[in-house]
Design a protein around this motif. Structure first.
Motif, PDB file in Angstrom:
ATOM      1  N   TYR A   1       0.874  -1.166   0.000  1.00 35.65           N
ATOM      2  CA  TYR A   1       0.000   0.000   0.000  1.00 35.65           C
ATOM      3  C   TYR A   1       0.912   1.217   0.000  1.00 35.65           C
ATOM      4  CZ  TYR A   1      -3.386   3.539   1.265  1.00 35.65           C
ATOM      5  OH  TYR A   1      -4.163   4.671   1.258  1.00 35.65           O
ATOM      6  N   ASN A   2       0.686   2.143  -0.926  1.00 34.71           N
ATOM      7  CA  ASN A   2       1.588   3.262  -1.140  1.00 34.71           C
ATOM      8  C   ASN A   2       1.174   4.480  -0.308  1.00 34.71           C
ATOM      9  OD1 ASN A   2       3.067   1.787  -3.078  1.00 34.71           O
ATOM     10  ND2 ASN A   2       1.535   2.279  -4.634  1.00 34.71           N
TER      11      ASN A   2
ATOM     12  N   GLN B   1      -6.282  -0.687 -10.424  1.00 33.13           N
ATOM     13  CA  GLN B   1      -5.171  -0.385  -9.518  1.00 33.13           C
ATOM     14  C   GLN B   1      -5.648   0.351  -8.272  1.00 33.13           C
ATOM     15  OE1 GLN B   1      -1.305   0.700 -10.899  1.00 33.13           O
ATOM     16  NE2 GLN B   1      -1.807   0.336 -13.040  1.00 33.13           N
ATOM     17  N   SER B   2      -6.633   1.224  -8.432  1.00 34.97           N
ATOM     18  CA  SER B   2      -7.155   1.973  -7.287  1.00 34.97           C
ATOM     19  C   SER B   2      -7.886   1.060  -6.316  1.00 34.97           C
ATOM     20  CB  SER B   2      -8.100   3.079  -7.770  1.00 34.97           C
ATOM     21  OG  SER B   2      -7.427   4.005  -8.595  1.00 34.97           O
TER      22      SER B   2
ATOM     23  N   GLN C   1      -7.366  -2.133  -5.918  1.00 32.61           N
ATOM     24  CA  GLN C   1      -6.368  -2.975  -5.252  1.00 32.61           C
ATOM     25  C   GLN C   1      -5.709  -2.226  -4.092  1.00 32.61           C
ATOM     26  OE1 GLN C   1      -4.267  -3.976  -8.945  1.00 32.61           O
ATOM     27  NE2 GLN C   1      -4.610  -6.132  -8.490  1.00 32.61           N
ATOM     28  N   GLN C   2      -5.393  -0.957  -4.295  1.00 35.52           N
ATOM     29  CA  GLN C   2      -4.837  -0.153  -3.211  1.00 35.52           C
ATOM     30  C   GLN C   2      -5.840  -0.006  -2.065  1.00 35.52           C
ATOM     31  OE1 GLN C   2      -1.669   1.855  -2.646  1.00 35.52           O
ATOM     32  NE2 GLN C   2      -1.139   0.018  -3.794  1.00 35.52           N
TER      33      GLN C   2
ATOM     34  N   LYS D   1      -5.915  -3.138  -0.003  1.00 32.19           N
ATOM     35  CA  LYS D   1      -4.733  -3.233   0.857  1.00 32.19           C
ATOM     36  C   LYS D   1      -4.856  -2.305   2.064  1.00 32.19           C
ATOM     37  CE  LYS D   1      -1.847  -4.431  -3.105  1.00 32.19           C
ATOM     38  NZ  LYS D   1      -0.768  -4.011  -4.030  1.00 32.19           N
TER      39      LYS D   1
ATOM     40  N   LYS E   1       2.274   3.503 -11.051  1.00 28.02           N
ATOM     41  CA  LYS E   1       2.115   3.531  -9.602  1.00 28.02           C
ATOM     42  C   LYS E   1       1.020   4.517  -9.230  1.00 28.02           C
ATOM     43  CE  LYS E   1       4.832   3.960  -5.308  1.00 28.02           C
ATOM     44  NZ  LYS E   1       6.183   4.213  -4.730  1.00 28.02           N
TER      45      LYS E   1
ATOM     46  N   ILE F   1      -0.779   6.523  -5.684  1.00 28.02           N
ATOM     47  CA  ILE F   1      -0.652   6.825  -4.259  1.00 28.02           C
ATOM     48  C   ILE F   1      -1.912   7.543  -3.791  1.00 28.02           C
ATOM     49  CG2 ILE F   1       0.667   8.022  -2.468  1.00 28.02           C
ATOM     50  CD1 ILE F   1       3.124   7.802  -4.162  1.00 28.02           C
TER      51      ILE F   1
END
Length: 403
Positions: A126-127, A166-167, A169-170, A173, A273, A275
């Motif tokens: 997790y970024n 991707q969002s 998945q973040q 997490k 990536k 964040i």
């Protein structure tokens, strides 16, 4: 190089110069300069104009450039400076600010520590943006990700599948790490996390605000659809606060997980990536609301038709996989059967969120709403793209039997 702090000058993108820094913020920046080991430096700062993505804070960016014992160095920072509270509002910006300050200082630091201890590969973590300790009750200081090539998607355009995947998945997490925190530090979780409530007074002024903004969102619907949505308004007034108070699945929720609160780095047209940022609406609650909120504020009807089920499954499957790093089974915290039931039961949270946020999400950049003062007299000028998006949501909820 001499120590140099640029004087204030006009700039079409805001105001430049250290004069944009409050005295307290200026002292904090000086502390950063000292801690980063600058022997000589040049400081340039500028304020950012409002663009419809932010209403509660003043935004400032600053660049420190100079020499250290190790050589040349550049430090770019991004500052969210709190605006004075408006006593006529149904929320206090200072409350949201303190929540974000707390999240960066404590839970997110635990999340970084947990991921490091579990040996999770950098690319699968997790970024989290770098946070500066000089932050305080007046401002939050972070690394300036834009200077590193990050950007945001257009807040009015429907999100792409790649961005959504991707969002989500973040997000999975982020929620998973809340369960890790709950397992590893149960007393801390009970004391510090469960006390994080949504900082909105759902009585009086909120109801007045909702009843005034709701017709703005629905204004361009045809008469039949408008009548259906008008009949649903009392349900929104009653149920929406309940969703924010629901803790049937105890989790730390982002609270405002939408496209323009997610920074992306793109290379060759591919997102490398992302964040997530903007944690001021952080709260203890049901993680389903974060997922549904993200979906309905960012997608159009065609996207939901093609990908809603897959996006929902990707979220849960990511939790299953990610928690294995910690030898944890998601079934112990959020069973699949409960997840499926919660998603269906709270799907209308997507409609409710769009109903009051769309006039802000689609606010014309040249005529942003003034939210200070009497909330029943705010004027909204919205982009024409809102019409198609709200029509698609209303059509979906008619088809699903809510309207």
């Amino acid at each position: 190089m001499q120590d140099y702090e640029k004087s204030e000058v006009n700039n079409k993108n805001g105001v430049c110069g250290v004069n944009v820094l409050s005295p307290t913020l200026h002292e904090a920046v000086k502390d950063i300069i000292k801690r980063e080991g600058y022997l000589t430096h040049e400081l340039n700062a500028r304020s950012l104009p409002q663009d419809g993505a932010n209403y509660m804070t003043k935004l400032v960016v600053a660049t420190i450039k100079g020499k250290t014992a190790e050589g040349d160095k550049i430090t770019d920072i991004f500052v969210k400076e709190i605006l004075p509270d408006d006593e006529n509002s149904f929320f206090l910006g200072s409350d949201f600010h303190l929540h974000e300050l707390f999240v960066y200082r404590e839970p997110l630091r635990y999340y970084m520590k947990f991921q490091e201890e579990a040996g999770i590969p950098i690319e699968d973590r997790y970024n989290i943006a770098q946070f500066y300790e000089e932050s305080n009750s007046e401002f939050v200081i972070l690394e300036n990700l834009v200077s590193q090539g990050y950007t945001t998607v257009n807040r009015m355009d429907p999100i792409t599948l790649n961005f959504a995947e991707q969002s989500v998945q973040q997000l999975a997490k982020f929620h998973s790490l809340a369960f890790v925190l709950k397992k590893k530090l149960p007393d801390y979780f009970d004391e510090k996390i469960k006390s994080l409530k949504y900082q909105v007074n759902f009585e009086g002024k909120w109801t007045t605000f909702l009843k005034n903004i709701y017709p703005v969102t629905m204004s361009e619907l045809n008469d039949d659809k408008k009548k259906k949505t008008e009949a649903f308004l009392p349900i929104v007034v009653e149920k929406f606060p309940q969703y924010y108070k629901d803790t049937s699945v105890g989790c730390l929720c982002h609270g405002d997980y939408r496209a323009n609160n997610i920074l992306i780095k793109v290379d060759g047209g591919v997102i490398k990536k992302i964040i997530p940022v903007d944690y001021q609406v952080i709260r203890y609650g049901n993680p389903i609301t974060d997922l549904i909120y993200f979906i309905f504020l960012g997608t159009d009807q065609q996207f939901r038709k093609d990908h809603l089920e897959n996006i929902k499954n990707l979220y849960y499957d990511t939790m299953i996989r990610f928690l294995k790093y910690f030898d944890m089974d998601v079934e112990d915290y959020f069973p699949r059967t409960q997840f499926e039931k919660e998603f269906v039961a709270k799907l209308d949270f997507g409609f409710m969120s769009a109903a009051w946020l769309f006039p802000f999400l689609f606010a014309s950049e040249d005529d942003l709403p003034e939210i200070n003062g009497a909330i029943d007299k705010v004027e909204y000028k919205v982009d024409k793209r809102m019409k198609c998006r709200i029509e698609g949501i209303v059509d979906d909820f008619i088809k699903w039997g809510y309207l």
